[in-house]
Every structure is written in structure tokens, then in C-alpha cells.
Design a protein around this motif. Structure first.
Motif, PDB file in Angstrom:
ATOM      1  N   ARG A  94       0.600  -1.351  -0.014  1.00 31.42           N
ATOM      2  CA  ARG A  94      -0.003   0.074  -0.088  1.00 31.42           C
ATOM      3  C   ARG A  94       0.913   1.255   0.026  1.00 31.42           C
ATOM      4  O   ARG A  94       0.468   2.338  -0.538  1.00 31.42           O
ATOM      5  N   LYS A  95       2.005   1.184   0.785  1.00 28.17           N
ATOM      6  CA  LYS A  95       2.741   2.376   0.794  1.00 28.17           C
ATOM      7  C   LYS A  95       3.451   2.887  -0.619  1.00 28.17           C
ATOM      8  O   LYS A  95       3.385   4.075  -0.931  1.00 28.17           O
ATOM      9  N   THR A  96       4.109   1.696  -1.173  1.00 24.27           N
ATOM     10  CA  THR A  96       4.631   2.042  -2.402  1.00 24.27           C
ATOM     11  C   THR A  96       3.744   1.768  -3.516  1.00 24.27           C
ATOM     12  O   THR A  96       4.078   2.420  -4.791  1.00 24.27           O
ATOM     13  N   LYS A  97       2.510   1.531  -3.326  1.00 25.84           N
ATOM     14  CA  LYS A  97       1.403   1.428  -4.348  1.00 25.84           C
ATOM     15  C   LYS A  97       1.855   0.460  -5.573  1.00 25.84           C
ATOM     16  O   LYS A  97       2.258   0.873  -6.936  1.00 25.84           O
ATOM     17  N   THR A  98       2.546  -0.645  -5.148  1.00 23.66           N
ATOM     18  CA  THR A  98       3.121  -1.402  -6.282  1.00 23.66           C
ATOM     19  C   THR A  98       2.602  -3.080  -5.986  1.00 23.66           C
ATOM     20  O   THR A  98       2.156  -3.177  -4.635  1.00 23.66           O
ATOM     21  N   ASN A  99       2.535  -3.562  -6.872  1.00 20.62           N
ATOM     22  CA  ASN A  99       2.317  -5.212  -6.817  1.00 20.62           C
ATOM     23  C   ASN A  99       3.384  -5.870  -6.855  1.00 20.62           C
ATOM     24  O   ASN A  99       4.355  -6.006  -7.644  1.00 20.62           O
ATOM     25  N   ASN A 100       3.742  -6.768  -5.585  1.00 21.59           N
ATOM     26  CA  ASN A 100       4.835  -7.851  -5.398  1.00 21.59           C
ATOM     27  C   ASN A 100       4.462  -8.912  -5.901  1.00 21.59           C
ATOM     28  O   ASN A 100       3.702  -9.679  -5.042  1.00 21.59           O
ATOM     29  N   GLU A 101       5.056  -9.585  -6.782  1.00 15.25           N
ATOM     30  CA  GLU A 101       4.828 -10.823  -7.164  1.00 15.25           C
ATOM     31  C   GLU A 101       6.120 -11.889  -7.253  1.00 15.25           C
ATOM     32  O   GLU A 101       7.464 -11.450  -7.541  1.00 15.25           O
ATOM     33  N   LYS A 102       6.263 -12.896  -6.581  1.00 16.47           N
ATOM     34  CA  LYS A 102       7.266 -14.054  -6.492  1.00 16.47           C
ATOM     35  C   LYS A 102       6.750 -15.177  -7.123  1.00 16.47           C
ATOM     36  O   LYS A 102       5.764 -15.984  -6.854  1.00 16.47           O
ATOM     37  N   PHE A 103       7.483 -15.365  -8.353  1.00 15.18           N
ATOM     38  CA  PHE A 103       7.128 -16.636  -9.141  1.00 15.18           C
ATOM     39  C   PHE A 103       8.415 -17.399  -9.508  1.00 15.18           C
ATOM     40  O   PHE A 103       9.342 -16.911  -9.867  1.00 15.18           O
ATOM     41  N   GLU A 104       8.364 -18.548  -8.552  1.00 19.04           N
ATOM     42  CA  GLU A 104       9.733 -19.059  -8.616  1.00 19.04           C
ATOM     43  C   GLU A 104       9.533 -20.695  -8.628  1.00 19.04           C
ATOM     44  O   GLU A 104       8.337 -21.191  -8.482  1.00 19.04           O
ATOM     45  N   VAL A 105      10.790 -21.427  -8.958  1.00 21.92           N
ATOM     46  CA  VAL A 105      10.364 -22.796  -9.244  1.00 21.92           C
ATOM     47  C   VAL A 105      11.421 -23.353  -8.111  1.00 21.92           C
ATOM     48  O   VAL A 105      12.528 -23.220  -8.136  1.00 21.92           O
ATOM     49  N   HIS A 106      11.056 -24.590  -7.369  1.00 22.25           N
ATOM     50  CA  HIS A 106      11.838 -25.064  -6.567  1.00 22.25           C
ATOM     51  C   HIS A 106      12.054 -26.445  -7.273  1.00 22.25           C
ATOM     52  O   HIS A 106      11.086 -27.076  -7.438  1.00 22.25           O
ATOM     53  N   ALA A 107      13.314 -26.543  -7.465  1.00 16.63           N
ATOM     54  CA  ALA A 107      13.795 -27.709  -8.437  1.00 16.63           C
ATOM     55  C   ALA A 107      14.834 -28.654  -7.465  1.00 16.63           C
ATOM     56  O   ALA A 107      15.487 -28.141  -6.659  1.00 16.63           O
ATOM     57  N   PHE A 108      14.495 -29.861  -7.568  1.00 13.39           N
ATOM     58  CA  PHE A 108      15.104 -31.055  -6.821  1.00 13.39           C
ATOM     59  C   PHE A 108      15.544 -32.193  -8.156  1.00 13.39           C
ATOM     60  O   PHE A 108      14.715 -32.919  -8.409  1.00 13.39           O
ATOM     61  N   LYS A 109      16.816 -31.992  -8.285  1.00 18.97           N
ATOM     62  CA  LYS A 109      17.266 -32.747  -9.631  1.00 18.97           C
ATOM     63  C   LYS A 109      18.063 -33.951  -9.206  1.00 18.97           C
ATOM     64  O   LYS A 109      18.876 -34.013  -8.058  1.00 18.97           O
ATOM     65  N   SER A 110      17.820 -34.980  -9.726  1.00 19.74           N
ATOM     66  CA  SER A 110      18.424 -36.485  -9.255  1.00 19.74           C
ATOM     67  C   SER A 110      19.714 -36.512  -9.520  1.00 19.74           C
ATOM     68  O   SER A 110      20.636 -36.947  -8.954  1.00 19.74           O
ATOM     69  N   ALA A 111      20.449 -35.605 -10.714  1.00 18.37           N
ATOM     70  CA  ALA A 111      21.887 -35.643 -10.746  1.00 18.37           C
ATOM     71  C   ALA A 111      22.731 -34.596  -9.708  1.00 18.37           C
ATOM     72  O   ALA A 111      23.729 -35.079  -9.599  1.00 18.37           O
ATOM     73  N   ASN A 112      22.029 -33.940  -9.001  1.00 17.23           N
ATOM     74  CA  ASN A 112      22.527 -33.059  -7.981  1.00 17.23           C
ATOM     75  C   ASN A 112      22.136 -33.783  -6.470  1.00 17.23           C
ATOM     76  O   ASN A 112      22.042 -32.848  -5.407  1.00 17.23           O
ATOM     77  N   GLY A 113      21.598 -34.901  -6.780  1.00 16.63           N
ATOM     78  CA  GLY A 113      21.240 -35.627  -5.374  1.00 16.63           C
ATOM     79  C   GLY A 113      20.090 -34.943  -4.499  1.00 16.63           C
ATOM     80  O   GLY A 113      20.052 -34.961  -3.485  1.00 16.63           O
TER      81      GLY A 113
END
Length: 549
Positions: free
Chosen positions: A232-251
Motif C-alpha cells: 500500500r505504501k509504495t502502491k506496487t504489486n509484489n510478485e514472487k514467481f519461482e520454481v523449487h527444483a530437486f534434480k536427481s543429478a544433484n542428489g
């Protein structure tokens, strides 16, 4: 649009009661098995086919049954009720059935109040359809209380030999979202496991969504997190869009892939990890006003591509709906004024094309809860499921739109249920787990399984099959489509898409009076060119196959 009415529609054979066991028309071959004599229990899920047998889940009222069929003639071999043993004097609730590798399993959950723990058990289905006596405990997840016990979510792997299970719950007082995710092999051994509490502040208008989760052909696990709020203070929309990745090659160490953008809000997401090491994220987005508030209505479709090996966001495209598509969805008057599309469309399917592009199918879905009658928890509530038009968007390999079109249909089905526990735990306040187009198993068998559509992509061509009203024969204008209100009188329709996005509509010419009706939400894909299907009409039920040459 192109309209065509052949003498014998290929899809008519899919549902008609015919004296022939097999018919070949064009590239499609359709067969039906013998009639299921014990038809008081309706099939709601086809688990899979292994060792010459087909395993299916059926229900009757509140009870679930495993039906085993012979693969050759699809005759019924056995029916066994799913009777899960009690756990510490508490009944285990049936959750899911699936085929992992060469073994069929059912899963059940139970919450223990004293330990404040959500448990999940897996038990093998033997070849005769009976359950093994050995219960394997898969989850014992600590939660805060019954109201915040969360829910379990399930997904098959593309190779069929792994099974992904996620438990997600809101911890309101702690202001965290907890998710625990496990990848199982065909013996229910845990190949990977991760539990995490994602903190959030108690901000007004906060929306936290686990938008999608998936496992790749390389047994890599991905989970999409979307968090949105207005400052509300900055009158901005904050968006967090992220992928949590768990790869077999990295254990299976956790890696975070942040997808950055501004002045837009993600509405939903469909994820696809391909064989070439790319992770695709596709869905709807909305615009953001100058005061930082998101409009929430659909502006268009975004497409992101991530290189899995390096976590590099290779590209991110935002594609606004074109004028012609918006006219079909909201009408010419509103489209001319630049209005956006109502946020009533959920992702149905994401298909990878032969050229490396993608096809996203998004369906209008609305669930209407009527006024209850009765007293307290024993009150009965009418529920209506509405599944209307499908937006079909074909994306080029670079994420731009190749073409877009709309499949015109209007479908609804109603039933009456106890008010208690209608929709489960998929939404808790501003926290949700996206379930896409899925319908809870508790609802299946009551009508909604006749709705929606069955997409088939073969040899570079998309065909979408669905049930329709006979009054819609030849109709391709969405404004002229009439409701499919009585699914017991439905007839098959199919839209086959051309390379430019135009489609050919096919309708059945000669309708049998008592022909079987396809249930588009109940099928199992055994190979790229074959599907096991289920068709029924009141007291007549049959399994069948649809194969593509």
C-alpha cells in the motif's frame, strides 16, 4: 470455421452399441468389451493395465471398489471392496489408486488428533484385486490441528515407474505454508524427500499458491510457488514467481529458480519438463493498475522456458489475447472496449508439439453451490458443475502465439450431496494448491465425469472429443451453442485442428436410441496411440479401447 458431416463419424463408433467388436475407420480403431454385469458400481478411475489385466476404481455411495478386467475381451474378472484397516481406532480414508511400474497401489490417509499428525499409507493391490495385508507408511507429517491438516496431492511420472506425492498445509498462527514432497519407486521406496516451511507475513490481500508440481523423465522434481501481494505504501504489486527444483543429478538438493517480471500478476500455471532438458511454464496472467492493484481478469497467456541444467530462464513471453479470440469469449462490444476475460478458465492440458512448441487447453469451469435443505451437517446441498468453452492456444518454440481458437460448448451436471466436506482442503483462506481441471473422486460417478473433453495429439494433429447436445450439430459459432443439460442424451462431437488453427467439426449422423455415452474424464493412456475408455448409459457399462494407427 469448416464444418463437415461424414456418413460415418469415427467418434460415433466410440460410443454406439454395435454388434461388431472392432471397426476401422480412417486412422481410428474402436473396440468395446463385454457388458459389465455388476454395474451398480460406476467406474470413476482407470488405474492401468498390467500382465493382461485392467484395474479400475469404482464407487457406490461412499464405498470404493477395485474392479479387475481381462485385457483381451475386457470382461469383468473380480470386484473387491476397498476395506482399509483402522489405524489407532481411526478409519483410514481412501485417497488414490495408481499403477507404478508393474504394481497397482491404493493410498489412504488418516489424521491423529493426539500427535497432530497427517499420515498416508500405501497398500498393494494383488493380481486378484484384493489388498495386501502389508501397509506401508509413507507420510507422517506434523501439523497444528485438524482444521489445518492440509491435503495430499498425487501425480504420475511420464515414465510410469515413479509416483509423486505432495502434502501441503497452512499453519495460520506461524504464518507459514508447509509442503512435503516425496518421489516413490514401484516398491514404495522413497527416491527423494523434502519438507519445507515457507514463511509469509500477514499482509492484506496476500495470495499464496502452489501453482503446479511435476516429475520429469529424468526423475527431477519441480514445484512452482506463486506469491502475490500489494504494497500500500509504495502502491506496487509484489510478485514472487519461482520454481523449487530437486534434480536427481544433484542428489535432490533444493535449487530455487526465480522468474522476474514487473507490472503483471500470474493467475495460474501448467508445467511441462521435456526430454530435451527444458522446463516450460505456461498459464494466464493479468495486468496491474497504476495503484498497484492487480486486475485479476485474464489479459493473455505467458510462456516461460527454463534450461534445467543451468537454471537459466531462457525466455519469458507475455502474449495478449487477440481481438478475434476475445470476441468469442466476451462478445464484440466488450472486446472493442478493450475489456479483459473473466478469470473462470482453468488449465486443462499442456501438450508438446512435434516442432517443440506447445498447445495449452484452458476450460471454463464453474462450481455452483445451491441452497441447502435440512438441519445442520445432515443438510443436503445441490451442486452444479459447469464446463463450457475451451480456449486452445498454440505456441511457437520461441513462446509467441502461432494461433488461438475457441471450442464452443456448454455443459452442466447437477447432483445433491451432504453439505459437510464438499470440496476438501484445496483452499484455505488465501492459500491454495492448484488442481487444474481435476474433479474430486467423491464427486465422480454423479455426473461431472460426462463433462469436459478428451484431447488427443497424434502425428502433429490435435483432436478434442467431448459430449454435446444434438441441437448443436454443425454449430461452430459460440453464440449459437445450446446447453448440454441432460448428459444421458449426449452425443459425441469432435474438433480436429488444422495447422492454421481452424478446425473441422465432426458430428454423428445416425444416433442409436440407447447408445452408450463416453465419459471423457475417465480414461487411461496405455501408449501414444492407444487409450482405454469407459462408456455407459444407465444400466449398461463397457470398457473399450481407442487406438490410432
Amino acid at each position: 470455421m469448416i464444418y463437415k458431416k461424414p456418413l460415418l463419424l469415427v467418434f460415433a463408433l466410440l460410443v454406439s452399441i454395435s454388434m461388431y467388436s472392432q471397426i476401422q475407420v480412417g486412422d481410428f480403431t474402436f473396440t468395446h468389451g463385454t457388458e459389465i454385469e455388476d454395474n451398480s458400481q460406476k467406474i470413476v478411475r482407470i488405474a492401468g493395465e498390467v500382465d493382461g489385466k485392467i484395474y479400475a476404481l469404482a464407487n457406490k455411495k461412499k464405498n470404493y471398489f477395485i474392479k479387475v478386467f481381462n485385457s483381451s475381451d475386457m470382461s469383468l474378472i473380480s470386484t473387491n471392496e476397498i476395506d482399509l484397516s483402522d489405524f489407532k481406532d481411526r478409519s483410514i480414508d481412501f485417497e488414490e489408486i495408481t499403477l507404478i511400474g508393474s504394481k497397482v497401489y491404493v493410498f489412504g490417509s488418516v489424521y491423529t488428533k493426539k500427535e497432530k499428525t497427517a499420515h498416508l499409507f500405501g497398500v498393494e493391490v494383488l493380481s486378484d484385486g484384493k489388498l495386501s495385508t502389508e501397509f506401508v507408511k509413507i507420510f507422517s507429517t506434523k501439523v497444528t490441528k485438524k482444521r489445518e491438516q492440509g491435503a495430499f496431492y498425487f501425480k504420475d511420472s511420464p515414465t510410469g515407474d515413479r509416483f509423486l506425492i505432495m502434502h501441503a498445509a497452512l499453519f495460520d498462527k506461524e504464518e507459514v505454508i508447509q509442503y512435503e514432497i516425496k518421489l516413490l519407486d514401484e516398491n514404495l521406496n522413497t527416491a527423494m524427500s523434502h519438507i519445507e516451511k515457507v514463511p509469509f507475513e500477514d499482509r492484506k490481500d496476500l495470495e499464496f499458491t502452489i501453482s503446479d508440481y511435476d516429475v520429469s523423465v529424468n526423475d527431477d522434481v519441480f514445484l512452482v510457488i506463486n506469491e502475490s501481494f500489494r504494497d500500500r505504501k509504495t502502491k506496487t504489486n509484489n510478485e514472487k514467481f519461482e520454481v523449487h527444483a530437486f534434480k536427481s543429478a544433484n542428489g535432490y538438493a533444493k535449487e530455487v529458480i526465480d522468474i522476474k517480471f514487473t507490472d503483471k500478476e500470474i493467475i495460474n500455471c501448467e508445467m511441462l519438463a521435456n526430454k530435451e532438458g527444458k522446463l516450460h511454464l505456461v498459464g494466464f496472467y493479468s495486468s496491474v493498475r497504476k495503484n498497484g492493484k492487480a486486475n485479476k481478469e485474464l489479459k493473455g497467456i505467458y510462456a516461460a522456458s527454463i534450461i534445467v541444467a543451468t537454471n537459466e530462464v531462457e525466455r519469458l513471453n507475455f502474449n495478449e489475447f487477440d481481438y478475434e479470440t476475445k470476441v468469442k469469449l466476451i462478445g464484440e462490444r466488450r472486446a472493442k472496449k478493450g475489456k479483459d476475460v473473466k478469470p473462470l478458465y482453468v488449465t486443462h492440458s499442456l501438450i508438446e508439439k512435434n516442432d517443440g512448441g506447445l498447445i495449452l487447453l484452458s476450460e471454463y469451469q464453474l462450481i455452483v453451490q445451491g441452497q441447502s435443505s435440512g438441519i445442520g451437517p445432515l443438510a443436503f446441498t445441490p451442486i452444479t458443475f459447469i464446463n463450457n468453452e475451451i480456449i486452445v492456444t498454440s505456441l511457437n518454440p520461441d513462446g509467441t502465439v502461432a494461433w488461438s481458437n475457441v471450442i464452443p460448448k456448454k455443459q452442466k451436471a447437477s447432483y445433491t450431496t451432504l453439505s459437510l466436506g464438499i470440496f476438501g482442503f484445496s483452499n484455505q483462506g488465501n492459500f491454495s494448491v492448484s488442481a487444474g481441471i481435476m474433479v474430486p473422486l467423491t464427486v465422480m460417478g454423479k455426473g461431472p465425469e460426462y463433462l469436459s473433453a478428451m484431447p488427443v495429439y497424434h502425428n502433429g494433429k490435435l483432436t478434442v472429443i467431448f459430449n454435446d447436445n444434438t441441437k448443436n450439430y454443425g454449430v461452430t459459432d459460440i453464440e449459437d451453442i445450446k446447453w448440454l443439460g441432460n448428459y444421458n442424451k449426449a452425443v459425441p462431437a469432435a474438433m480436429t485442428f488444422n495447422n492454421d488453427g481452424s478446425f473441422t467439426r465432426l458430428d454423428q449422423e445416425n444416433v442409436e436410441k440407447f447408445q452408450l455415452i463416453l465419459r471423457p474424464r475417465v480414461y487411461y493412456r496405455t501408449s501414444p496411440s492407444e487409450y482405454i475408455i469407459y462408456s455407459s448409459r444407465k444400466s449398461k457399462d463397457k470398457l473399450g479401447r481407442m487406438s490410432i494407427n
